[in-house]
Design an enzyme around this catalytic site. Sequence first.
Site, mmCIF file in Angstrom:
data_model
loop_
_atom_site.group_PDB
_atom_site.id
_atom_site.type_symbol
_atom_site.label_atom_id
_atom_site.label_comp_id
_atom_site.label_asym_id
_atom_site.label_seq_id
_atom_site.Cartn_x
_atom_site.Cartn_y
_atom_site.Cartn_z
ATOM 1 N N LYS A 255 -9.355 -3.762 -7.274
ATOM 2 C CA LYS A 255 -8.250 -3.517 -6.865
ATOM 3 C C LYS A 255 -7.149 -2.676 -7.416
ATOM 4 O O LYS A 255 -6.762 -1.825 -6.917
ATOM 5 C CB LYS A 255 -7.758 -5.030 -6.835
ATOM 6 C CG LYS A 255 -7.632 -5.879 -5.858
ATOM 7 C CD LYS A 255 -6.936 -6.545 -5.619
ATOM 8 C CE LYS A 255 -7.131 -8.022 -3.887
ATOM 9 N NZ LYS A 255 -7.272 -8.790 -4.294
ATOM 10 N N ARG A 256 -7.242 -2.558 -8.220
ATOM 11 C CA ARG A 256 -6.019 -1.484 -8.791
ATOM 12 C C ARG A 256 -6.389 0.465 -8.776
ATOM 13 O O ARG A 256 -5.968 0.965 -8.226
ATOM 14 C CB ARG A 256 -5.993 -1.289 -10.281
ATOM 15 C CG ARG A 256 -4.599 -0.889 -10.944
ATOM 16 C CD ARG A 256 -4.447 -1.137 -12.627
ATOM 17 N NE ARG A 256 -5.206 -1.068 -13.348
ATOM 18 C CZ ARG A 256 -5.485 0.270 -13.494
ATOM 19 N NH1 ARG A 256 -4.882 1.118 -13.991
ATOM 20 N NH2 ARG A 256 -7.004 0.608 -14.127
#
Length: 480
Positions: A255-256
């Site tokens: 996600k990051r």
Amino acid sequence: MQNRLLNERTMTQSAKPVLRFAPSPTGMLHIGGARTALFNWLYARHTGGTFLLRIEDTDKERSTPEAVAAILNGMRWMGLDWDGREVFQAARAGRHQEVAQALLAAGRAYRCYATAEELTAMREEQKKAGQQMRYDGRWRDRDPREAPDGAPFVVRLRADTEGETIVHDQVLGDVRFANAQMDDMVLLRSDGSPTYMLAVVVDDFDMGITHVIRGADHLNNAGRQLQIINAMGWPVPVYGHLPLINGPDGAKLSKRHGALAVEAYRDMGYLPETMRNYLLRLGWSHGDDEIIPTAQAIEWFNLESIGKSAARMDFKKLDNLNGHYIRITADETLVAEAVAFLERENPPRILSDKARARLLAAMPGVKERAKTLLELIQGAEFLYTDGVRVLDEAAAKLLGPEARALLAAALPALEATDWCGPALEAAARAHAEAGGLKLGQVAQPLRAALTGKASSPPLFEMMASLGREESLIRLRAYTA
Ligand code: GLU
């Protein structure tokens, strides 16, 4: 077998490719899915074929109407229009069952009455013996009359046990599966519901799909699905499995590192055209070309140039590309995008006609610097909001007592102009020269008072866009 979903359009275009994007509505449209959709769409548009959308909502527990809406919105935002109405897989369960019955009737499938306990015991034994855990075919050749009356059963494919199933993949080359390694898969569960493997094959056939382009995580499924296709004697589609998208560090996309819904990219201020160009380059190339507008992509796209190795997410590239598309986008369009962006805020911010007009007038200068729409909107806030600016730290430094006095002294010369960019600049320059100052010594406090910041798009253009009245309100506040 009748080809039920073939509509007139696909029939008359039967020589042309028919592609599909088949998301499961268990979450948002992520960039991996968006890239799959894009490649299918591009190939359909390149060939004059058809691009269909099938919502694979058979997992009742995890599929939600919100996810369906998010996928459709994501596709629309990306500009990936599909032909005809979307097909919902769950609604076609009856047809999937019909095909399972046809396979049973042809002896290509059989009923398996093994109970859950029995299968667990079977697997335990296989595990103990260090064997691969797989269904051992115990009902394959057994007489169904041996089953207890009314006992529940699943329907399994009577798969080939010898030889190989070969997926001729357009991207990865020939991928071979030893049939001895694949067990007799379940087609219908004991409650009669079709499995995902069966549903995909039947729907692809009924929709006349000629090319299956999807993520490489489905490669093993292709081997399985081919077995069903062959059992039905249906035409085999062209397969193309797309290598994964990795994070900037080469590891699985987190996600990051960008494993986000396309809406998150929209909210970070990326343009749809940027996303199409960027996702195209994540796995497809045309020489060293980086900037490939969609019209050009449609002209060039082919399956041969899809890369075999995993692509890497690169935000710097994405930003540069976005900056490029922002610069070449028409001012009116950017204003409309900015207005829509602000209206999506919570609470929505609605721009007055005056604010829009100012933004439009200033856009040629504003769009030169922005890498994202968000940056553009933040950098242009002084244009679409009214009133005296609150100074940030850097601006406050530029507006000390001496600078305020300078500003006050310069005001009459500016007021005497007709308030267009060149005249304002000329007046400021003449005023500075007359006082033995550099233009910057006058311009910096001006900028600070007008924008509240130490940097801005070209100052005198901005002043002109802001207008005489609003500019003087802001300047006078810092001349006292
Ligand atoms: N529904 C599957 C997914 O969302 C795709 C199936 C396919 O493309 O064959 O991963």
